[in-house]
Design a protein around this motif. Structure first.
Motif, PDB file in Angstrom:
ATOM      1  N   VAL A  36      -1.408 -16.045  24.314  1.00 42.08           N
ATOM      2  CA  VAL A  36      -0.655 -15.243  23.346  1.00 42.08           C
ATOM      3  C   VAL A  36      -1.172 -13.812  23.357  1.00 42.08           C
ATOM      4  CG1 VAL A  36      -0.171 -14.923  20.898  1.00 42.08           C
ATOM      5  CG2 VAL A  36      -0.074 -17.220  21.893  1.00 42.08           C
ATOM      6  N   ALA A  37      -2.498 -13.650  23.463  1.00 40.29           N
ATOM      7  CA  ALA A  37      -3.079 -12.302  23.487  1.00 40.29           C
ATOM      8  C   ALA A  37      -2.635 -11.527  24.718  1.00 40.29           C
ATOM      9  CB  ALA A  37      -4.607 -12.398  23.444  1.00 40.29           C
ATOM     10  N   GLU A  38      -2.410 -12.263  25.840  1.00 39.74           N
ATOM     11  CA  GLU A  38      -1.957 -11.603  27.066  1.00 39.74           C
ATOM     12  C   GLU A  38      -0.466 -11.274  27.027  1.00 39.74           C
ATOM     13  OE1 GLU A  38      -2.904 -14.453  30.017  1.00 39.74           O
ATOM     14  OE2 GLU A  38      -4.983 -13.795  30.270  1.00 39.74           O
ATOM     15  N   GLY A  39       0.191 -11.630  25.943  1.00 37.48           N
ATOM     16  CA  GLY A  39       1.628 -11.404  25.858  1.00 37.48           C
ATOM     17  C   GLY A  39       2.427 -12.528  26.496  1.00 37.48           C
ATOM     18  N   ALA A  40       1.765 -13.685  26.746  1.00 42.38           N
ATOM     19  CA  ALA A  40       2.450 -14.842  27.337  1.00 42.38           C
ATOM     20  C   ALA A  40       2.606 -15.932  26.274  1.00 42.38           C
ATOM     21  CB  ALA A  40       1.675 -15.358  28.548  1.00 42.38           C
ATOM     22  N   GLY A  41       3.101 -15.555  25.110  1.00 41.78           N
ATOM     23  CA  GLY A  41       3.311 -16.526  24.036  1.00 41.78           C
ATOM     24  C   GLY A  41       4.602 -17.297  24.237  1.00 41.78           C
ATOM     25  N   PRO A  42       4.869 -18.266  23.354  1.00 37.62           N
ATOM     26  CA  PRO A  42       6.051 -19.128  23.520  1.00 37.62           C
ATOM     27  C   PRO A  42       7.378 -18.382  23.468  1.00 37.62           C
ATOM     28  CG  PRO A  42       4.959 -19.535  21.419  1.00 37.62           C
ATOM     29  CD  PRO A  42       4.049 -18.665  22.220  1.00 37.62           C
ATOM     30  N   THR A  43       7.386 -17.167  22.917  1.00 36.23           N
ATOM     31  CA  THR A  43       8.654 -16.448  22.818  1.00 36.23           C
ATOM     32  C   THR A  43       8.930 -15.583  24.043  1.00 36.23           C
ATOM     33  OG1 THR A  43       7.501 -14.675  21.654  1.00 36.23           O
ATOM     34  CG2 THR A  43       8.608 -16.325  20.293  1.00 36.23           C
ATOM     35  N   ARG A  44       7.995 -15.547  25.002  1.00 36.50           N
ATOM     36  CA  ARG A  44       8.140 -14.617  26.132  1.00 36.50           C
ATOM     37  C   ARG A  44       9.246 -15.036  27.090  1.00 36.50           C
ATOM     38  NH1 ARG A  44       9.599 -11.922  29.028  1.00 36.50           N
ATOM     39  NH2 ARG A  44       8.732 -10.346  30.420  1.00 36.50           N
TER      40      ARG A  44
END
Lengths: 127, 208
Positions: free
Chosen positions: B127-135
Protein backbone atom coordinates in the motif's frame (compact mmCIF):
# COMPACT_ATOMS: atom_id res chain seq x y z
CA UNK A 1 -17.37 -36.59 41.86
CA UNK A 2 -13.87 -35.23 42.28
CA UNK A 3 -12.48 -38.23 40.43
CA UNK A 4 -14.83 -37.73 37.48
CA UNK A 5 -12.48 -36.01 35.00
CA UNK A 6 -9.84 -38.70 35.45
CA UNK A 7 -12.37 -41.52 35.08
CA UNK A 8 -13.78 -39.92 32.00
CA UNK A 9 -10.32 -39.60 30.50
CA UNK A 10 -9.77 -43.30 31.10
CA UNK A 11 -13.07 -44.06 29.39
CA UNK A 12 -12.18 -41.90 26.41
CA UNK A 13 -8.94 -43.77 26.15
CA UNK A 14 -10.71 -47.11 26.19
CA UNK A 15 -13.03 -46.00 23.39
CA UNK A 16 -10.13 -44.64 21.39
CA UNK A 17 -8.15 -47.83 21.65
CA UNK A 18 -10.83 -49.89 19.91
CA UNK A 19 -12.80 -47.42 17.88
CA UNK A 20 -11.36 -44.35 16.30
CA UNK A 21 -7.62 -44.80 16.01
CA UNK A 22 -7.37 -44.56 12.26
CA UNK A 23 -9.07 -41.16 12.25
CA UNK A 24 -6.29 -39.14 13.88
CA UNK A 25 -3.02 -40.26 12.40
CA UNK A 26 0.18 -41.29 14.11
CA UNK A 27 3.39 -39.45 14.95
CA UNK A 28 5.04 -41.20 12.01
CA UNK A 29 2.21 -40.11 9.71
CA UNK A 30 2.53 -36.45 10.75
CA UNK A 31 6.33 -36.47 10.42
CA UNK A 32 6.21 -38.18 7.01
CA UNK A 33 3.66 -35.60 5.84
CA UNK A 34 5.77 -32.75 7.17
CA UNK A 35 9.00 -33.93 5.50
CA UNK A 36 7.21 -34.58 2.20
CA UNK A 37 5.49 -31.20 2.16
CA UNK A 38 8.71 -29.40 3.13
CA UNK A 39 10.40 -30.99 0.09
CA UNK A 40 7.39 -30.29 -2.13
CA UNK A 41 7.45 -26.62 -1.01
CA UNK A 42 11.21 -26.15 -1.31
CA UNK A 43 11.49 -27.46 -4.88
CA UNK A 44 9.04 -25.00 -6.54
CA UNK A 45 10.46 -22.00 -4.63
CA UNK A 46 13.98 -23.06 -5.61
CA UNK A 47 12.95 -23.56 -9.26
CA UNK A 48 11.42 -20.10 -9.52
CA UNK A 49 13.97 -18.16 -7.43
CA UNK A 50 17.04 -19.69 -9.10
CA UNK A 51 15.56 -20.04 -12.58
CA UNK A 52 17.04 -23.53 -12.75
CA UNK A 53 14.77 -24.58 -15.62
CA UNK A 54 15.41 -22.32 -18.59
CA UNK A 55 12.06 -23.24 -20.14
CA UNK A 56 9.26 -21.20 -18.54
CA UNK A 57 6.53 -23.60 -19.71
CA UNK A 58 8.30 -26.56 -18.11
CA UNK A 59 8.74 -24.64 -14.83
CA UNK A 60 5.00 -23.83 -14.75
CA UNK A 61 4.04 -27.47 -15.35
CA UNK A 62 6.44 -28.76 -12.68
CA UNK A 63 5.34 -26.35 -9.94
CA UNK A 64 1.62 -26.91 -10.65
CA UNK A 65 2.17 -30.68 -10.53
CA UNK A 66 4.10 -30.36 -7.25
CA UNK A 67 1.29 -28.21 -5.78
CA UNK A 68 -1.29 -30.88 -6.63
CA UNK A 69 0.88 -33.61 -5.07
CA UNK A 70 1.41 -31.46 -1.96
CA UNK A 71 -2.33 -30.85 -1.59
CA UNK A 72 -2.87 -34.63 -1.71
CA UNK A 73 -0.09 -35.19 0.88
CA UNK A 74 -1.70 -32.65 3.25
CA UNK A 75 -5.13 -34.18 2.73
CA UNK A 76 -3.94 -37.66 3.65
CA UNK A 77 -1.31 -36.89 6.31
CA UNK A 78 -2.86 -33.91 8.12
CA UNK A 79 -6.59 -33.94 7.30
CA UNK A 80 -6.72 -37.76 7.54
CA UNK A 81 -9.11 -38.15 4.63
CA UNK A 82 -9.38 -41.81 3.69
CA UNK A 83 -12.00 -44.31 2.59
CA UNK A 84 -12.75 -45.35 6.19
CA UNK A 85 -13.16 -42.01 8.03
CA UNK A 86 -16.88 -41.21 8.58
CA UNK A 87 -17.74 -44.21 6.41
CA UNK A 88 -16.14 -42.56 3.41
CA UNK A 89 -18.32 -39.44 3.50
CA UNK A 90 -15.42 -37.02 4.05
CA UNK A 91 -13.75 -38.42 0.94
CA UNK A 92 -17.04 -38.28 -0.98
CA UNK A 93 -17.63 -34.64 0.04
CA UNK A 94 -14.05 -33.75 -0.89
CA UNK A 95 -14.24 -35.33 -4.35
CA UNK A 96 -17.55 -33.54 -4.99
CA UNK A 97 -16.04 -30.22 -3.84
CA UNK A 98 -12.96 -30.78 -6.00
CA UNK A 99 -15.23 -31.14 -9.03
CA UNK A 100 -17.07 -27.91 -8.14
CA UNK A 101 -13.77 -26.09 -7.54
CA UNK A 102 -12.44 -27.26 -10.92
CA UNK A 103 -15.63 -26.19 -12.72
CA UNK A 104 -15.65 -22.79 -10.98
CA UNK A 105 -12.01 -21.95 -11.66
CA UNK A 106 -11.54 -23.52 -15.11
CA UNK A 107 -14.98 -22.39 -16.29
CA UNK A 108 -14.41 -18.78 -15.19
CA UNK A 109 -10.97 -18.59 -16.77
CA UNK A 110 -12.22 -20.18 -20.00
CA UNK A 111 -15.26 -17.94 -20.42
CA UNK A 112 -13.57 -14.73 -19.34
CA UNK A 113 -10.55 -15.38 -21.56
CA UNK A 114 -12.80 -15.58 -24.63
CA UNK A 115 -14.83 -12.60 -23.46
CA UNK A 116 -11.62 -10.60 -23.14
CA UNK A 117 -10.47 -11.67 -26.60
CA UNK A 118 -13.76 -10.63 -28.15
CA UNK A 119 -13.64 -7.24 -26.44
CA UNK A 120 -10.12 -6.49 -27.66
CA UNK A 121 -10.95 -4.61 -30.92
CA UNK A 122 -13.29 -2.29 -29.07
CA UNK A 123 -10.62 -1.57 -26.46
CA UNK A 124 -8.11 -0.76 -29.16
CA UNK A 125 -10.58 1.52 -30.91
CA UNK A 126 -11.56 3.56 -27.90
CA UNK A 127 -8.13 3.87 -26.30
CA UNK B 1 -16.22 -52.66 28.69
CA UNK B 2 -15.78 -52.20 32.43
CA UNK B 3 -18.58 -49.67 32.71
CA UNK B 4 -19.95 -51.40 35.83
CA UNK B 5 -17.48 -49.42 37.93
CA UNK B 6 -19.06 -46.10 36.86
CA UNK B 7 -22.28 -44.56 38.08
CA UNK B 8 -24.57 -44.92 35.04
CA UNK B 9 -26.61 -41.81 35.93
CA UNK B 10 -23.62 -39.51 36.24
CA UNK B 11 -22.03 -40.72 33.06
CA UNK B 12 -25.06 -41.32 30.95
CA UNK B 13 -24.44 -38.37 28.63
CA UNK B 14 -20.71 -38.88 28.45
CA UNK B 15 -21.21 -42.52 27.58
CA UNK B 16 -23.60 -41.65 24.79
CA UNK B 17 -21.02 -39.23 23.40
CA UNK B 18 -18.35 -41.89 23.63
CA UNK B 19 -20.34 -44.36 21.62
CA UNK B 20 -21.05 -41.77 18.98
CA UNK B 21 -17.41 -40.83 19.05
CA UNK B 22 -16.38 -44.34 18.16
CA UNK B 23 -18.40 -43.89 14.98
CA UNK B 24 -17.27 -40.36 14.21
CA UNK B 25 -18.24 -38.04 17.09
CA UNK B 26 -21.95 -38.08 16.33
CA UNK B 27 -21.62 -36.28 13.02
CA UNK B 28 -19.90 -33.15 14.40
CA UNK B 29 -16.68 -33.78 12.53
CA UNK B 30 -18.48 -34.63 9.30
CA UNK B 31 -20.63 -31.51 9.67
CA UNK B 32 -17.55 -29.36 10.19
CA UNK B 33 -15.93 -31.01 7.19
CA UNK B 34 -18.94 -30.03 5.06
CA UNK B 35 -18.50 -26.43 6.29
CA UNK B 36 -14.84 -26.57 5.24
CA UNK B 37 -15.86 -27.78 1.79
CA UNK B 38 -18.20 -24.79 1.45
CA UNK B 39 -15.31 -22.60 2.56
CA UNK B 40 -13.25 -24.23 -0.18
CA UNK B 41 -15.87 -23.01 -2.66
CA UNK B 42 -15.46 -19.43 -1.35
CA UNK B 43 -11.74 -19.72 -1.99
CA UNK B 44 -12.42 -21.30 -5.41
CA UNK B 45 -14.45 -18.23 -6.46
CA UNK B 46 -11.72 -15.91 -5.12
CA UNK B 47 -9.08 -17.90 -7.03
CA UNK B 48 -11.27 -17.66 -10.14
CA UNK B 49 -11.66 -13.89 -9.70
CA UNK B 50 -7.92 -13.51 -9.22
CA UNK B 51 -7.25 -15.71 -12.26
CA UNK B 52 -9.54 -13.62 -14.44
CA UNK B 53 -8.12 -10.29 -13.21
CA UNK B 54 -4.49 -11.39 -12.85
CA UNK B 55 -3.35 -9.63 -16.03
CA UNK B 56 -5.49 -6.50 -15.61
CA UNK B 57 -2.66 -4.24 -14.46
CA UNK B 58 -4.30 -0.95 -15.56
CA UNK B 59 -0.81 0.42 -16.21
CA UNK B 60 0.13 -0.39 -12.59
CA UNK B 61 2.72 -2.75 -11.14
CA UNK B 62 3.04 -6.36 -12.31
CA UNK B 63 3.48 -9.37 -9.98
CA UNK B 64 7.18 -9.66 -10.82
CA UNK B 65 7.74 -6.07 -9.69
CA UNK B 66 6.00 -6.21 -6.31
CA UNK B 67 6.14 -9.80 -4.99
CA UNK B 68 9.06 -10.60 -2.72
CA UNK B 69 9.54 -14.36 -2.90
CA UNK B 70 11.95 -14.63 0.09
CA UNK B 71 9.22 -13.11 2.29
CA UNK B 72 6.64 -15.53 0.87
CA UNK B 73 9.03 -18.45 1.41
CA UNK B 74 9.45 -17.47 5.07
CA UNK B 75 5.67 -17.22 5.49
CA UNK B 76 5.13 -20.58 3.81
CA UNK B 77 7.70 -22.18 6.12
CA UNK B 78 6.02 -20.65 9.18
CA UNK B 79 2.61 -22.00 8.16
CA UNK B 80 4.06 -25.44 7.38
CA UNK B 81 5.74 -25.61 10.80
CA UNK B 82 2.48 -24.55 12.45
CA UNK B 83 0.79 -27.53 10.77
CA UNK B 84 3.17 -30.04 12.30
CA UNK B 85 3.01 -28.33 15.73
CA UNK B 86 -0.79 -28.60 15.63
CA UNK B 87 -0.31 -32.25 14.73
CA UNK B 88 1.84 -32.65 17.86
CA UNK B 89 -0.94 -31.00 19.89
CA UNK B 90 -3.39 -33.60 18.57
CA UNK B 91 -0.99 -36.45 19.37
CA UNK B 92 -0.54 -35.08 22.90
CA UNK B 93 -4.34 -34.94 23.21
CA UNK B 94 -4.59 -38.60 22.15
CA UNK B 95 -2.10 -39.45 24.89
CA UNK B 96 -4.12 -37.42 27.47
CA UNK B 97 -1.22 -35.06 28.11
CA UNK B 98 -3.02 -31.81 28.89
CA UNK B 99 0.01 -29.57 29.39
CA UNK B 100 1.76 -30.85 26.27
CA UNK B 101 -1.44 -30.19 24.30
CA UNK B 102 -1.59 -26.63 25.61
CA UNK B 103 2.12 -26.06 24.93
CA UNK B 104 1.86 -27.18 21.29
CA UNK B 105 -1.29 -25.09 20.83
CA UNK B 106 0.60 -22.03 22.10
CA UNK B 107 3.47 -22.76 19.68
CA UNK B 108 0.95 -23.12 16.85
CA UNK B 109 -0.72 -19.83 17.76
CA UNK B 110 2.66 -18.07 17.85
CA UNK B 111 3.42 -19.41 14.35
CA UNK B 112 0.01 -18.15 13.22
CA UNK B 113 0.71 -14.72 14.71
CA UNK B 114 4.08 -14.69 12.93
CA UNK B 115 2.39 -15.57 9.64
CA UNK B 116 -0.24 -12.84 9.95
CA UNK B 117 2.40 -10.29 11.03
CA UNK B 118 4.58 -10.98 7.97
CA UNK B 119 1.46 -10.73 5.79
CA UNK B 120 0.45 -7.41 7.37
CA UNK B 121 4.00 -6.15 6.78
CA UNK B 122 3.76 -7.23 3.12
CA UNK B 123 0.35 -5.58 2.67
CA UNK B 124 1.43 -2.31 4.32
CA UNK B 125 4.58 -2.21 2.16
CA UNK B 126 2.47 -2.72 -0.98
CA UNK B 127 0.00 0.00 0.00
CA UNK B 128 2.88 2.36 0.82
CA UNK B 129 4.36 1.69 -2.63
CA UNK B 130 1.08 2.73 -4.20
CA UNK B 131 0.15 -0.90 -4.99
CA UNK B 132 -2.97 -1.02 -2.82
CA UNK B 133 -6.19 -2.89 -3.67
CA UNK B 134 -7.60 0.11 -5.53
CA UNK B 135 -4.68 0.39 -7.97
CA UNK B 136 -5.75 -2.28 -10.50
CA UNK B 137 -7.97 -5.31 -11.03
CA UNK B 138 -4.96 -7.55 -10.44
CA UNK B 139 -4.30 -5.98 -7.03
CA UNK B 140 -8.01 -6.04 -6.06
CA UNK B 141 -8.11 -9.78 -6.78
CA UNK B 142 -4.81 -10.30 -4.95
CA UNK B 143 -5.86 -8.48 -1.78
CA UNK B 144 -9.30 -10.15 -1.76
CA UNK B 145 -7.84 -13.67 -2.06
CA UNK B 146 -4.79 -13.36 0.19
CA UNK B 147 -6.65 -11.11 2.64
CA UNK B 148 -9.48 -13.64 3.03
CA UNK B 149 -6.93 -16.35 3.76
CA UNK B 150 -5.19 -14.10 6.30
CA UNK B 151 -8.56 -13.38 7.94
CA UNK B 152 -9.18 -17.13 8.26
CA UNK B 153 -5.78 -17.62 9.92
CA UNK B 154 -6.58 -14.75 12.32
CA UNK B 155 -9.87 -16.43 13.26
CA UNK B 156 -7.95 -19.69 13.75
CA UNK B 157 -5.60 -17.92 16.19
CA UNK B 158 -8.58 -16.53 18.14
CA UNK B 159 -10.07 -20.05 18.20
CA UNK B 160 -6.79 -21.47 19.59
CA UNK B 161 -6.95 -18.78 22.30
CA UNK B 162 -10.52 -19.81 23.18
CA UNK B 163 -9.49 -23.48 23.30
CA UNK B 164 -6.57 -22.65 25.63
CA UNK B 165 -9.03 -21.00 28.02
CA UNK B 166 -11.44 -23.95 27.80
CA UNK B 167 -8.64 -26.48 28.31
CA UNK B 168 -7.50 -24.49 31.35
CA UNK B 169 -10.99 -24.55 32.81
CA UNK B 170 -12.14 -28.09 32.01
CA UNK B 171 -9.24 -30.12 30.67
CA UNK B 172 -9.42 -32.71 27.91
CA UNK B 173 -13.08 -33.74 28.19
CA UNK B 174 -15.05 -35.15 25.28
CA UNK B 175 -16.45 -31.81 24.07
CA UNK B 176 -13.04 -30.16 24.08
CA UNK B 177 -11.54 -33.07 22.13
CA UNK B 178 -14.27 -32.64 19.55
CA UNK B 179 -13.54 -28.90 19.29
CA UNK B 180 -9.80 -29.49 19.01
CA UNK B 181 -10.39 -31.96 16.18
CA UNK B 182 -12.56 -29.43 14.32
CA UNK B 183 -9.90 -26.76 14.85
CA UNK B 184 -7.31 -29.25 13.58
CA UNK B 185 -9.23 -29.66 10.32
CA UNK B 186 -9.68 -25.87 10.05
CA UNK B 187 -5.96 -25.20 10.58
CA UNK B 188 -4.73 -27.87 8.15
CA UNK B 189 -7.35 -26.77 5.60
CA UNK B 190 -5.89 -23.24 5.66
CA UNK B 191 -2.47 -24.71 4.93
CA UNK B 192 -3.93 -26.52 1.91
CA UNK B 193 -5.42 -23.22 0.64
CA UNK B 194 -2.03 -21.56 1.15
CA UNK B 195 -0.43 -24.15 -1.18
CA UNK B 196 -2.76 -22.83 -3.89
CA UNK B 197 -1.92 -19.22 -3.00
CA UNK B 198 1.85 -19.50 -3.05
CA UNK B 199 1.81 -21.61 -6.23
CA UNK B 200 -0.77 -19.83 -8.36
CA UNK B 201 -0.48 -16.27 -7.06
CA UNK B 202 3.15 -15.80 -6.07
CA UNK B 203 5.24 -18.34 -8.01
CA UNK B 204 3.24 -18.27 -11.25
CA UNK B 205 2.89 -14.48 -10.85
CA UNK B 206 6.64 -13.97 -10.72
CA UNK B 207 7.11 -16.36 -13.67
CA UNK B 208 4.64 -14.43 -15.82
Amino acid sequence: MSAAPKDQAVRDDAVHSHGDTHGHGSRRGYLTGFVLSAILTAIPFWLVMSGALANRQATVLVIVALAIVQILVHTVAFLHVNTKAENGWTLMAMVFTAVLVAITICGSLWIMYHLNSNMMPMDAGTM
Amino acid sequence: MSSATYDPDTFHLAEKEDHDHAHGMGGTLLGFWIYLMSDALIFATLFAVYGVLSTSYAGGPTPGEIFELPLVAVNTAILLVSSITYGFAMLAMEEDRLNATRLWLVVTALCGIGFVSVEMYEFSTLVAEGAGPTRSGFLSGFFALVGTHGLHVTIGIVWIGVMLVQLGQRGLHVENRKRLQCLSMFWHFLDVVWIGVFTFVYLLGVLR
